[in-house]
Design a protein around this motif. Structure first.
Motif, PDB file in Angstrom:
ATOM      1  N   LEU A   1      61.195 -35.303   7.972  1.00  0.00           N
ATOM      2  CA  LEU A   1      61.998 -35.383   9.193  1.00  0.00           C
ATOM      3  C   LEU A   1      63.120 -36.409   9.051  1.00  0.00           C
ATOM      4  O   LEU A   1      62.955 -37.443   8.402  1.00  0.00           O
ATOM      5  CB  LEU A   1      61.112 -35.769  10.377  1.00  0.00           C
ATOM      6  N   ASP A   2      64.222 -36.126   9.715  1.00  0.00           N
ATOM      7  CA  ASP A   2      65.336 -37.066   9.763  1.00  0.00           C
ATOM      8  C   ASP A   2      65.122 -37.981  10.967  1.00  0.00           C
ATOM      9  O   ASP A   2      65.604 -37.721  12.068  1.00  0.00           O
ATOM     10  CB  ASP A   2      66.658 -36.299   9.886  1.00  0.00           C
ATOM     11  N   TRP A   3      64.404 -39.070  10.736  1.00  0.00           N
ATOM     12  CA  TRP A   3      64.079 -39.990  11.831  1.00  0.00           C
ATOM     13  C   TRP A   3      65.305 -40.777  12.300  1.00  0.00           C
ATOM     14  O   TRP A   3      65.277 -41.391  13.369  1.00  0.00           O
ATOM     15  CB  TRP A   3      62.973 -40.948  11.403  1.00  0.00           C
TER      16      TRP A   3
ATOM     17  N   PRO B   1      65.224 -32.601  12.497  1.00  0.00           N
ATOM     18  CA  PRO B   1      65.070 -33.825  13.292  1.00  0.00           C
ATOM     19  C   PRO B   1      63.800 -33.825  14.148  1.00  0.00           C
ATOM     20  O   PRO B   1      63.055 -32.846  14.206  1.00  0.00           O
ATOM     21  CB  PRO B   1      66.313 -33.806  14.171  1.00  0.00           C
TER      22      PRO B   1
ATOM     23  N   TYR C   1      69.346 -25.311   9.742  1.00  0.00           N
ATOM     24  CA  TYR C   1      68.794 -26.144  10.808  1.00  0.00           C
ATOM     25  C   TYR C   1      67.417 -25.583  11.154  1.00  0.00           C
ATOM     26  O   TYR C   1      67.298 -24.468  11.660  1.00  0.00           O
ATOM     27  CB  TYR C   1      69.726 -26.089  12.018  1.00  0.00           C
TER      28      TYR C   1
ATOM     29  N   ARG D   1      67.831 -39.583  13.498  1.00  0.00           N
ATOM     30  CA  ARG D   1      68.394 -38.867  14.647  1.00  0.00           C
ATOM     31  C   ARG D   1      67.425 -38.795  15.824  1.00  0.00           C
ATOM     32  O   ARG D   1      67.637 -38.022  16.760  1.00  0.00           O
ATOM     33  CB  ARG D   1      68.806 -37.450  14.218  1.00  0.00           C
ATOM     34  N   GLU D   2      66.368 -39.564  15.792  1.00  0.00           N
ATOM     35  CA  GLU D   2      65.339 -39.518  16.834  1.00  0.00           C
ATOM     36  C   GLU D   2      65.928 -39.788  18.213  1.00  0.00           C
ATOM     37  O   GLU D   2      66.732 -40.702  18.404  1.00  0.00           O
ATOM     38  CB  GLU D   2      64.264 -40.559  16.513  1.00  0.00           C
TER      39      GLU D   2
ATOM     40  N   GLU E   1      67.606 -37.507   5.441  1.00  0.00           N
ATOM     41  CA  GLU E   1      68.670 -37.752   6.396  1.00  0.00           C
ATOM     42  C   GLU E   1      69.824 -36.785   6.143  1.00  0.00           C
ATOM     43  O   GLU E   1      70.392 -36.751   5.057  1.00  0.00           O
ATOM     44  CB  GLU E   1      69.154 -39.204   6.315  1.00  0.00           C
TER      45      GLU E   1
ATOM     46  N   LEU F   1      69.017 -29.809   8.278  1.00  0.00           N
ATOM     47  CA  LEU F   1      68.812 -30.690   9.433  1.00  0.00           C
ATOM     48  C   LEU F   1      67.420 -30.394   9.979  1.00  0.00           C
ATOM     49  O   LEU F   1      67.123 -29.268  10.382  1.00  0.00           O
ATOM     50  CB  LEU F   1      69.868 -30.421  10.509  1.00  0.00           C
TER      51      LEU F   1
ATOM     52  N   PHE G   1      70.881 -33.500  18.818  1.00  0.00           N
ATOM     53  CA  PHE G   1      70.462 -33.867  17.467  1.00  0.00           C
ATOM     54  C   PHE G   1      71.608 -33.773  16.464  1.00  0.00           C
ATOM     55  O   PHE G   1      71.565 -34.419  15.413  1.00  0.00           O
ATOM     56  CB  PHE G   1      69.337 -32.947  16.992  1.00  0.00           C
TER      57      PHE G   1
END
Length: 875
Positions: free
Chosen positions: A127-129, A84, A44, A131-132, A33, A82, A534
């Motif tokens: 993955l940064d879930w 996402p 990114y 921010r889905e 995250e 990052l 995102f």
């Protein structure tokens, strides 16, 4: 921090047991995250987000594995990363699936999202879930509607009646970029030309900037930049006025109700070729054609035929060139006594240039095809350098290059550039009807982006149409304009048109009964700004936090297919500029680095009846050197076909779930990264997957062997050198996205470990090298890496471990190989100690057998030693 799962050393690594446990450990620790307040340098990384079609495929596995390597590596290097994930969730496939299954597109889409989310999570992607996003969520498209209104306020949105590409199967308008070879990009149907009132984004306002800025996108593939430059199509030319001949003026007065037309304006980039002109061609909807059509039934039929072609220039360029002789003529601008016939032609559009062109058949292939069809002839006026002008002729192939002018009166002998200037200067100084005959002009091929789509499953356009007030923006406080929950597809066309309860609303301006705009936005709008959302997807009152956008953008590494070179990537570049103009971003380019990966391909198979057979139903054997296939259920023969892109239609797909269930996610990831350079296609083979699975077990055994090592230390230096060389080379290659080379470095280190254990490496050297090996594979096979990290007794999770530093001293070779020349010709190579002085090098060179043979008993007069580079012997 959550403690890692307990580990018990086993003879074989058990992916099925290990992978879910490590995924849970990462999730509990919330390792992936991103924090917008993180003060570390940002990075990114983003893969093009998927359409939720039902299940992920091996192309997804490859795409997201590549991005995950970069994300994990950059975290280890100390960046705030990052990475996402979201869903490109609106679009025709969902609507078509809903019609077929008699369900709501919303239900079908969200069920698919749930399935595909689970599949992606099983891959162990970092993955940064949190921010889905899904573009079909009102919480997403609410902000898209807000930006539409902001763009409208800035003059970047317009509504006008225009000729559009109509897809007769999908019953919707298509942008020119969505017409491929004259067919709809999804349906494959031949498009038609219709005249509709549409909403447009004024991408042409940024044409020059979009064109110029491509030169600054140095980390984009040159091929993609060139494709965009060609699509934007900047050209410098001349706008030339051709006067109707007196006979044409008379004929027009007799044949047309509107006889006020006195000239035809033409834009050309090749005024140097004017003396090669044979005809003038105008678009089917040119004012002159429109004036003649009411009294000419055959012309009306021809115009109708032209409209069935659509408006995409690419489709028109490949179609047969057809024309209709109007019987009118125009005067040549360089010689009023010379007239040219005027044709209505199917390859000219009003939307491009002025809707009229002059045809120079000798130097334009399209014009030559047309002239040959109608017997208009050709006159070469540009001769290639080195050709004899007296014998240079054109038959079926036009010459469109530069050269010297011929058959052009006073221009003869000039270069094409010189002739351009001469003609431009002359025509700028001549007058027709009180104005210069010509003017210089910069023209763009790019057209405004028509975003109106006549479908239900898309973002509603936030406009209300009032009889008194006209088109009125929906107040921001009333956003989002939500799609109606209930929808019926029992009739063709847009169901929003038939939903009177949803469509009928009061006018926000005067309060009178009005109606909503029933067109929805092109789904490429949804994907044109998701990367910006995102950066702060939790915002409820605005599309972006400009500070977060400016912090994270541009995307440092974007990964996806080259098929989006024009559509998505160009639209996203426009959107960033429009968002900058409306205050939602301080960044103009969305993607600093772009990588376009190759496809995943597989053999195709057919049974005796000619039906496609999936790989899972095929058993392959090799007999007498010949590969043969048999159906696993019927034992019938299977024909082995060519290797092609995996597709559902040809059933040559492999389900990632099957591979993960059989071998584990790390095996699938490793194979996807190792088989070929990432920009090329990868051929999926069962043998390759099994080889990847064997390497997983090999790494497991090596790490356990390192823990148990107790050698004398004789092989320590060689092992440490191999480990640090692999570490340095891996870092260099992952920065350049050369994943297959990274894999090769891992193999080299694994081989060195095995050799060192046989040669007596100590426990300390073995553990150091094994630790480096584990950190190398941590971005590619993260679950295996975590288990190995635990075996080595390291603290915490390897996903949190910093990237190790290599020792530069261990990269230096003790010896160097120097080429040896005798009288300027290379005769061999000699390996000498790196610190050897010139005298020692000379002695070793003269003692070398290869050099002695080259000298043939002669004594060199001079020996020149260039330290570390070369030795020259002069005899």
């Amino acid at each position: 921090m959550t403690n890692p799962p307990s580990h018990q050393t086993l003879e074989r690594y058990n992916a099925k047991d290990s992978e879910p446990r490590w995924q849970e450990a990462w999730a509990q620790a919330r390792l992936f995250e991103a924090d917008n307040a993180d003060a570390r340098p940002k990075y990114y990384v983003l893969e093009m987000f998927p359409y939720p079609s039902g299940r992920i495929h091996m192309g997804h596995v490859r795409n997201y594995a590549m991005g995950d390597v970069v994300a994990r590596y950059k975290r280890a290097k100390g960046f705030a990363v990052l990475h996402p994930m979201g869903w490109d969730a609106f679009g025709l496939p969902a609507e078509n699936a809903a019609i077929e299954r008699k369900t709501n597109p919303r239900d079908w889409t969200y069920a698919n999202i749930a399935t595909m989310r689970g599949q992606l999570q099983s891959m162990g992607l970092s993955l940064d879930w949190s921010r889905e996003v899904a573009t079909c969520d009102p919480d997403y498209y609410k902000h898209q509607q807000r930006m539409f209104l902001d763009f409208l306020g800035k003059g970047l949105v317009t509504r006008r009646t225009a000729k559009v590409n109509w897809d007769p199967v999908d019953h919707t308008v298509l942008a020119n970029e969505q017409v491929i070879d004259g067919r709809g990009w999804r349906s494959g149907a031949l498009v038609e030309q219709r005249e509709l009132t549409q909403w447009f984004f004024k991408i042409t306002d940024f044409a020059q900037d979009l064109y110029d800025a491509l030169d600054g996108l140095e980390r984009w593939p040159e091929k993609v930049r060139l494709m965009q430059k060609n699509w934007i199509g900047r050209s410098q030319g001349l706008q030339v006025r051709f006067a109707l001949s007196p006979d044409a003026e008379t004929a027009l007065a007799e044949r047309a109700a509107d006889a006020t037309i006195r000239e035809v304006e033409v834009y050309t980039t090749r005024p140097d070729t004017l003396f090669g002109a044979k005809f003038l061609a105008i678009a089917a909807d040119h004012p002159l054609a429109a004036a003649l059509a009411p009294g000419d039934a055959k012309l009306q039929d021809f115009i109708a035929e032209c409209r069935r072609m659509g408006t995409a220039q690419a489709a028109i360029d490949t179609a047969e060139k057809l024309g209709y002789d109007t019987g009118l003529t125009v005067r040549h601008p360089l010689d009023p006594s010379w007239t040219l016939p005027v044709y209505v032609a199917n390859f000219v559009l009003m939307e491009y240039g002025t809707g009229a062109v002059f045809g120079c058949p000798a130097h334009d292939q399209r014009d030559l095809d047309f002239a040959n069809k109608y017997g208009l002839g050709n006159t070469p006026v540009v001769c290639p350098e080195g050709q004899d002008p007296a014998t240079f002729v054109i038959t079926d192939t036009a010459f469109d290059g530069d050269g010297r002018m011929i058959n052009s009166r006073d221009l003869d002998g000039l270069t094409t550039d010189e002739a351009f200037e001469a003609v431009a200067s002359r025509l700028e100084g001549e007058v027709l009807s009180g104005a210069p005959v010509a003017a210089r002009k910069v023209q763009f091929r790019l057209r405004d982006w028509g975003v109106s789509r006549q479908r239900y499953w898309g973002c509603p356009i936030p406009i209300i149409h009032c009889e008194a007030c006209g088109p009125v923006p929906v107040p921001v406080a009333d956003l989002p304009v939500k799609l109606p929950e209930a929808v019926s597809f029992d009739q063709p066309g847009n169901p929003l048109e038939r939903d009177h309860a949803w469509r009928t609303v009061p006018c926000p301006s005067c309060g009178a009964a009005a109606r909503r705009e029933t067109d929805t936005m092109d789904t490429f709008v949804d994907s044109s700004w998701y990367y910006a959302r995102f950066t702060a997807p939790w915002l409820a009152d605005r599309p972006t936090d400009p500070a977060a956008v400016n912090r994270w953008l541009a995307v440092d590494q974007y990964i996806g297919g080259i098929e989006h070179a024009i559509l998505h990537l160009l639209y996203a570049r426009f959107f960033m500029r429009a968002m900058q103009a409306t205050g939602w971003s301080g960044v103009s380019e969305p993607f600093a680095g772009l990588f376009t990966q190759g496809m995943v391909v597989h053999e195709t198979y057919k049974d005796e009846a000619g039906a496609w057979v999936p790989p899972a139903d095929v058993r392959l054997t090799t007999e007498a050197g010949e590969r043969r296939g048999f159906h696993v259920k019927t034992s019938g023969p299977i024909a082995i076909g060519p290797i092609e892109k995996m597709s559902k239609s040809k059933k040559n797909v492999v389900d990632p779930d099957d591979i993960i269930a059989s071998f584990g996610a790390d095996t699938a990831r490793w194979f996807m990264l190792s088989d070929s350079p990432p920009e090329r296609d990868v051929i999926w083979t069962e043998e390759g997957v099994q080889g990847a699975a064997r390497f997983v077990q090999r790494v497991w055994r090596l790490v356990n062997a390192a823990v148990a090592a107790s050698g004398s230390g004789d092989g320590d230096l060689a092992l440490r050198k191999a480990a640090h060389k692999a570490l340095a080379a891996f870092g260099e290659d992952v920065e350049r996205l050369r994943f297959n080379r990274c894999v090769a470095h891992v193999y080299t280190l694994a081989n060195a470990l095995e050799e060192a254990f046989r040669g007596g490496a100590s426990a300390a050297a073995g553990r150091e090298a094994a630790g480096i090996l584990v950190q190398l594979i941590a971005s590619m096979m993260p679950h295996l890496a975590e288990s190995c990290w635990a075996v080595l007794g390291r603290d915490g999770l390897v996903a949190q471990a910093p990237w190790p530093d290599f020792d530069p001293a261990l990269l230096v070779e003790d010896a160097v190989t120097l080429p040896v020349q005798v009288n300027g010709k290379k005769r061999g190579d000699v390996t000498v100690p790196r610190d050897a002085d010139a005298a020692a090098v000379e002695a070793l060179v003269l003692a070398d057998e290869t050099v002695q043979r080259a000298l043939e008993g002669r004594t060199p007069r001079k020996v020149i030693v260039v330290p570390g580079r070369i030795v020259n012997l002069v005899v």
